[in-house]
Design an enzyme around this catalytic site. Structure first.
Site, PDB file in Angstrom:
ATOM      1  CD  GLU A 226      53.693 -23.190  -9.991  1.00 27.43           C
ATOM      2  OE1 GLU A 226      54.559 -22.393  -9.608  1.00 27.43           O
ATOM      3  OE2 GLU A 226      53.959 -24.331 -10.385  1.00 27.43           O
ATOM      4  CB  CYS A 260      54.630 -14.513  -8.616  1.00 25.69           C
ATOM      5  SG  CYS A 260      55.101 -15.228 -10.194  1.00 25.69           S
TER       6      CYS A 260
HETATM    7  P1  NAD Z   1      43.502 -13.529  -6.556  1.00 27.09           P
HETATM    8  O1  NAD Z   1      42.982 -12.723  -5.422  1.00 27.09           O
HETATM    9  O2  NAD Z   1      43.146 -13.161  -7.942  1.00 27.09           O
HETATM   10  O3  NAD Z   1      43.144 -15.037  -6.239  1.00 27.09           O
HETATM   11  C1  NAD Z   1      43.559 -16.101  -7.075  1.00 27.09           C
HETATM   12  C2  NAD Z   1      42.377 -16.976  -7.397  1.00 27.09           C
HETATM   13  O4  NAD Z   1      41.879 -17.588  -6.215  1.00 27.09           O
HETATM   14  C3  NAD Z   1      41.204 -16.231  -8.017  1.00 27.09           C
HETATM   15  O5  NAD Z   1      40.754 -16.951  -9.149  1.00 27.09           O
HETATM   16  C4  NAD Z   1      40.195 -16.200  -6.893  1.00 27.09           C
HETATM   17  O6  NAD Z   1      38.860 -16.162  -7.349  1.00 27.09           O
HETATM   18  C5  NAD Z   1      40.465 -17.497  -6.200  1.00 27.09           C
HETATM   19  N1  NAD Z   1      39.990 -17.538  -4.818  1.00 27.09           N
HETATM   20  C6  NAD Z   1      39.961 -16.529  -3.916  1.00 27.09           C
HETATM   21  N2  NAD Z   1      39.503 -16.970  -2.723  1.00 27.09           N
HETATM   22  C7  NAD Z   1      39.239 -18.276  -2.873  1.00 27.09           C
HETATM   23  C8  NAD Z   1      38.763 -19.309  -2.003  1.00 27.09           C
HETATM   24  N3  NAD Z   1      38.481 -19.073  -0.728  1.00 27.09           N
HETATM   25  N4  NAD Z   1      38.642 -20.563  -2.492  1.00 27.09           N
HETATM   26  C9  NAD Z   1      38.971 -20.825  -3.784  1.00 27.09           C
HETATM   27  N5  NAD Z   1      39.420 -19.898  -4.659  1.00 27.09           N
HETATM   28  C10 NAD Z   1      39.554 -18.647  -4.215  1.00 27.09           C
HETATM   29  O7  NAD Z   1      45.081 -13.552  -6.588  1.00 27.09           O
HETATM   30  P2  NAD Z   1      46.068 -13.176  -5.476  1.00 27.09           P
HETATM   31  O8  NAD Z   1      46.058 -14.257  -4.459  1.00 27.09           O
HETATM   32  O9  NAD Z   1      45.944 -11.752  -5.069  1.00 27.09           O
HETATM   33  O10 NAD Z   1      47.392 -13.285  -6.409  1.00 27.09           O
HETATM   34  C11 NAD Z   1      48.549 -12.712  -6.054  1.00 27.09           C
HETATM   35  C12 NAD Z   1      49.474 -13.774  -5.486  1.00 27.09           C
HETATM   36  O11 NAD Z   1      49.718 -14.743  -6.487  1.00 27.09           O
HETATM   37  C13 NAD Z   1      50.810 -13.252  -5.084  1.00 27.09           C
HETATM   38  O12 NAD Z   1      51.184 -13.841  -3.861  1.00 27.09           O
HETATM   39  C14 NAD Z   1      51.735 -13.759  -6.178  1.00 27.09           C
HETATM   40  O13 NAD Z   1      53.058 -13.924  -5.784  1.00 27.09           O
HETATM   41  C15 NAD Z   1      51.088 -15.041  -6.554  1.00 27.09           C
HETATM   42  N6  NAD Z   1      51.420 -15.415  -7.915  1.00 27.09           N
HETATM   43  C16 NAD Z   1      52.146 -16.544  -8.114  1.00 27.09           C
HETATM   44  C17 NAD Z   1      52.509 -16.896  -9.400  1.00 27.09           C
HETATM   45  C18 NAD Z   1      53.303 -18.140  -9.678  1.00 27.09           C
HETATM   46  O14 NAD Z   1      53.313 -18.589 -10.812  1.00 27.09           O
HETATM   47  N7  NAD Z   1      53.970 -18.726  -8.698  1.00 27.09           N
HETATM   48  C19 NAD Z   1      52.122 -16.111 -10.480  1.00 27.09           C
HETATM   49  C20 NAD Z   1      51.380 -14.974 -10.220  1.00 27.09           C
HETATM   50  C21 NAD Z   1      51.017 -14.640  -8.941  1.00 27.09           C
END
Ligand code: NAD
Length: 483
Positions: A226, A260
């Site tokens: 997602e 998102c």
């Molecule tokens: P984040 O930085 O919190 O990362 C998400 C998760 O990934 C965390 O739990 C983090 O610990 C984990 N993570 C980070 N690096 C990792 C790795 N190398 N290996 C495994 N896990 C790892 O979140 P973010 O990425 O900044 O979130 C924002 C993004 O999420 C935006 O692009 C947003 O659009 C998207 N988003 C999508 C939805 C949806 O439902 N489609 C909802 C909310 C946010």
């Protein structure tokens, strides 16, 4: 305390994620098809834990964001999470029913049966982001638990107080063999995503999603991703701009655009661009009379994200785009909170970072177009977005939007709202993700749809076995034409 992205490990050294998975695996093997009552009991316990932690959720989110509107937190994290859990409790028995499918000639006449049985997958991993950290960790469990699975969760380290609270909340209501939370930073995330889950749900950004997919490939772990992207908002010729502006503005005010599904940029007929800009300013002022000093606004999650957003604005200003910052009191809601003002960027060049990257903050580019097809071409020149919004009632334009663009979902005449429809699948396509959940689509996403065929008592197969002759040819011919 302010969420600055530093890793905290509550699970801590010595806790072995692989061991936790083994414990859940063994529990699943001992009880591989939980009854409807067992599943409803899990969903009820989760709902009760959520609702009894309401106040602490508001406080934890406020700590993690530096400042977050308590009303927005309550609505985004509790109300919108309770809803899918209640739906799953009410619908579960219906979802679990085997589904009858057609068998075709001659099997249908001879008493054969074809059914789809929805079977639990086993242990599902859930990795969630910081922006709506309770909802995006807990709401998917409506489908995951309804489907009879066990779950390991890994919330984001960027919201450490919420991650810790989630862990306590889940531990207060669940045995770790049923549902457990592992907290920690990127290292824990890496270890977590490399576990041989029966399914892994990742919600977050595209860059990390690539790491997740690589890690999952070692065990061929099935994934639901997602993700986000630049969700366009397209204003049609005859749209009611006052109404559109109020609805679009809310999409940027909610969680300060850190959603998102937030409208990322707006495409508007050139002739109506100024009218829209004025209407948006009015709409922002109507919702937040004290701008980003309002108690109903939300701070940037941390300095890194605020700097990224400010960088977009600096670059846009330097390139000659019109920049309208809605910061008219200068007062901040809380000391230490990093408030990024609502900002309209009029006609930024497509080359700027703000037009190439997902904004995920309270900035809104406004881009004019002359011909509707040019607007569609601009949308189609970018990656497939998570959502697409159209304002207007022109049926021919709506038809073009629906048939000539691709996005995870669409809301017509509003933004974000398709997410709140629990009976619609929610998910991305292409760069915005793969696989959808919510409601019964969530139940199915986290189930194995097992084909179960019961053969007729008549020896139908006997007609197809050698030695072959005219009788076989007659039957095979009937099957070719009518089977
Ligand atoms: P984040 O930085 O919190 O990362 C998400 C998760 O990934 C965390 O739990 C983090 O610990 C984990 N993570 C980070 N690096 C990792 C790795 N190398 N290996 C495994 N896990 C790892 O979140 P973010 O990425 O900044 O979130 C924002 C993004 O999420 C935006 O692009 C947003 O659009 C998207 N988003 C999508 C939805 C949806 O439902 N489609 C909802 C909310 C946010």
């Amino acid at each position: 305390m302010h969420g600055d992205g530093k890793a905290v490990s509550v699970v801590g050294a010595g806790t072995n994620l692989a061991k936790l998975l083994q414990v859940q695996r063994a529990a699943h093997a001992a009880d591989p098809f939980p009854t409807a009552e067992q599943r409803i009991d899990r969903l009820r316990r989760l709902l009760a834990a959520l609702e009894s932690h309401e106040q602490r959720i508001v406080e934890a989110l406020n700590a993690d964001f530096g400042y977050r509107s308590p009303h927005q937190t309550w609505f985004a994290e509790v109300v919108t999470t309770a809803k899918p859990l209640r739906l799953a409790i009410a619908q579960l028995r219906r979802w679990m029913r085997p589904e009858r499918r057609s068998t075709g000639l001659p099997f249908n006449l001879l008493g054969a049966r074809a059914e789809v049985h929805y079977q639990p997958l086993g242990v599902v991993g859930v990795i969630s982001p910081w922006n709506v950290p309770v909802n995006l960790a807990v709401a998917p469990l409506a489908g995951v638990l309804a489907a009879g699975n066990r779950v390991m969760m890994k919330p984001s380290e960027a919201t450490p107080a919420t991650a810790e609270l989630l862990q306590q909340m889940i531990a207060s209501a669940f045995d770790p063999a049923e549902l457990t939370v592992a907290t920690g930073g990127v290292e824990v995330g890496r270890e977590f995503s490399a576990l041989p889950f029966d399914h892994l749900l990742y919600t977050g950004g595209e860059a990390v999603a690539k790491h997740i997919m690589r890690a999952a490939s070692d065990h061929l772990t099935p994934l639901t991703l997602e993700l986000g992207g630049k969700s366009p908002t397209l204003i049609g010729e005859g749209a009611d701009l006052q109404l559109a502006a109020r609805r679009i503005a809310f999409g940027k005010v909610f969680n300060a655009g850190q959603v998102c599904l937030a409208p990322d940029y707006v495409l508007v007929p050139n002739a109506r661009k100024r009218e829209l800009v004025d209407a948006l300013i009015e709409a922002f002022k109507g919702m937040l009379p004290e701008a980003s000093g309002s108690r109903d606004f939300v701070a940037a999650i941390n300095a890194r994200h605020a700097d990224r957003l400010r960088g977009y604005v600096l670059e846009a200003r330097a390139s000659g785009a019109e920049v309208i910052e809605l910061e008219w009191t200068g007062r901040s809601s809380a000391p230490g909170a990093i408030m990024v003002p609502l900002t309209l960027l009029v006609e930024p060049s497509p080359m700027l970072a703000v037009m190439r990257e997902e904004i995920f903050g309270p900035l809104l580019p406004i881009v004019g177009y002359d011909r509707f097809e040019d607007a569609l071409a601009m949308i189609n020149a970018k990656d497939r977005p998570l959502a697409l919004y159209y304002f207007g009632d022109d049926r021919a334009q709506i038809q073009q939007v629906l048939t000539r663009t691709v996005s995870g979902g669409v809301t017509l005449n509003d933004v974000i709202m398709h997410y709140t429809m629990d009976d619609l699948p929610f998910g991305g396509v292409g760069a915005s993700g793969m696989g959808a959940y919510h409601g019964r689509d969530g139940f199915r996403r986290f189930s194995h749809a097992r084909a179960v065929y019961t053969q007729s008592r008549f020896d139908i197969g006997g007609m197809l076995r050698p030695p072959y002759g005219p009788r076989f040819e007659r039957i095979a011919r009937v099957l070719q034409k009518h089977g």
